[in-house]
Design a protein around this motif. Sequence first.
Motif, PDB file in Angstrom:
ATOM      1  N   THR A  46      -2.255 -11.900 -23.883  1.00  0.00           N
ATOM      2  CA  THR A  46      -2.673 -12.744 -25.001  1.00  0.00           C
ATOM      3  C   THR A  46      -2.087 -14.150 -24.940  1.00  0.00           C
ATOM      4  O   THR A  46      -2.717 -15.102 -25.422  1.00  0.00           O
ATOM      5  CB  THR A  46      -2.263 -12.096 -26.337  1.00  0.00           C
ATOM      6  OG1 THR A  46      -0.860 -11.802 -26.320  1.00  0.00           O
ATOM      7  CG2 THR A  46      -3.036 -10.809 -26.563  1.00  0.00           C
ATOM      8  N   THR A  47      -0.898 -14.309 -24.374  1.00  0.00           N
ATOM      9  CA  THR A  47      -0.260 -15.629 -24.340  1.00  0.00           C
ATOM     10  C   THR A  47      -0.279 -16.283 -22.968  1.00  0.00           C
ATOM     11  O   THR A  47      -0.107 -17.503 -22.866  1.00  0.00           O
ATOM     12  CB  THR A  47       1.202 -15.528 -24.807  1.00  0.00           C
ATOM     13  OG1 THR A  47       1.948 -14.732 -23.875  1.00  0.00           O
ATOM     14  CG2 THR A  47       1.278 -14.879 -26.191  1.00  0.00           C
ATOM     15  N   SER A  49       1.958 -16.252 -20.765  1.00  0.00           N
ATOM     16  CA  SER A  49       3.247 -16.926 -20.586  1.00  0.00           C
ATOM     17  C   SER A  49       4.273 -15.935 -20.069  1.00  0.00           C
ATOM     18  O   SER A  49       4.509 -14.888 -20.691  1.00  0.00           O
ATOM     19  CB  SER A  49       3.718 -17.521 -21.924  1.00  0.00           C
ATOM     20  OG  SER A  49       5.047 -17.991 -21.824  1.00  0.00           O
ATOM     21  N   THR A 111      -1.509 -15.893 -32.851  1.00  0.00           N
ATOM     22  CA  THR A 111      -1.522 -14.742 -31.940  1.00  0.00           C
ATOM     23  C   THR A 111      -0.136 -14.497 -31.355  1.00  0.00           C
ATOM     24  O   THR A 111       0.315 -13.347 -31.251  1.00  0.00           O
ATOM     25  CB  THR A 111      -2.531 -14.974 -30.807  1.00  0.00           C
ATOM     26  OG1 THR A 111      -3.841 -15.143 -31.368  1.00  0.00           O
ATOM     27  CG2 THR A 111      -2.554 -13.801 -29.843  1.00  0.00           C
ATOM     28  N   THR A 112       0.551 -15.567 -30.994  1.00  0.00           N
ATOM     29  CA  THR A 112       1.897 -15.425 -30.432  1.00  0.00           C
ATOM     30  C   THR A 112       2.848 -14.796 -31.443  1.00  0.00           C
ATOM     31  O   THR A 112       3.618 -13.876 -31.115  1.00  0.00           O
ATOM     32  CB  THR A 112       2.432 -16.795 -29.995  1.00  0.00           C
ATOM     33  OG1 THR A 112       1.546 -17.371 -29.035  1.00  0.00           O
ATOM     34  CG2 THR A 112       3.816 -16.661 -29.394  1.00  0.00           C
TER      35      THR A 112
END
Length: 442
Positions: A46-47, A49, A111-112
Amino acid sequence: MRTRVGPRHARRPVPTLLRGIYLPRSMDAGAFAMTTYGIPLLVLATTNSAALTGLSFALEWIPRLGAFALAGAMTDRYGTTRVFRLASGARAVVVLASALALPELQGGLSTTITVMALAALTGVLTEFSYIAAETAGGVASRAAGERAHRVQSVLLGIDQVGTLAGPALAGLLLEQAGASWMLTTIAAFSLLACAFAPRQPAQQRTTAPEPILKGLHTGWTTLKSLPALAWLITGLTLSNLAVGLLQAAAPVIVVKQLGHSSADVGVIWSVAAAATLVTVAVCRRAIDRWGLWPVGALSASIAASACLAVSLTHTYTAYLVLIAVLMASDGGMTVVLRTLRSHLIPAEVFGSTLSLTILVLLLPFPVAGVLIAAVPPTLLGHVITGCAVLQALGLFIAFARLRTLPGLARLPRLTCRPPHRSPWRPIRCPRPMPRRPRPYCR
């Protein structure tokens, strides 16, 4: 017409081990494994990262360590059933809420925040349900008497099967069906665990549990008085730093650097769990035949070599094999730890000392998550190499000290050498041991 005798609760049948212990433990083990290995994959998906993926791993483990002693005290006061049901039900609510919210969010900060909060909350709730399930298993073991080892063997097998299937299922659902289906499956396991939890007898509850700080102080004092156990835990703690680093870095390495999918990350840990399950069964027999130190030293050597080789590999197949070898060797050292711990810790302080040893052994996992969050992905190989060198030095010093300490020498020998046989061909003592003394057994 039948006449009812006694109050209604007196006629309630006592649940069997399958219904009362094994079934809820299986559901919780499935949710535990999918949460531990699936949430970091969800954060990466989702991120996108690597830093947030490592931070989510730390956020899973830091609340678990903080909630460890509190979960034990709450279980002692309110009973395993109430704590288990509340923790499982709350985890199902949190995961379902995230499953419904994520599709509505369009990425970005919202989201994060959602996935990071999910990592922290599930870490706390999972620790509460795990402690309650472990306590229920301990009660069942004591009630089983001479068959206590059978109950513990089944519980260990349930945990390993959960670790075997959970990561692969989480990665496959995330890859093929999306985050909502993976979270819904975790919620389903949690709801089933909540529904299957049996009613705990009132006499098993404790109204005045020992204070948390007093229990930790007792465990620390006992651990300092047992140098053999202290050195082994020191070596395993350094080893867990390398293991935790590889667990936290697996999504980044496999997905970003090796170009594979989230499902392939889950397959790695499932294969590692299968190898560990086989190793645990083999090590039990090996310890009976050759003793604790040779089995532990061999497991430590293999684990250190595999961890050093992981930083040099650049293919998915080699990475999978080396991780499986590392985790299998770590399972062998865990068998040595449990055996040594059960023989050396006095019964009157076993619970407090056990809690402290688990707490110390879990401390490296949030540290590993922070390292992954702070280190750029291009430098991960150097960090893994450094942790592997630290692991090798720690295990070498620990087992070198164990060889000279009297802790292992005081343990009962499980082999015997009759006078008419060669001393180089030990045979196993018969079970059960006869009551009359046998001078050749040692």
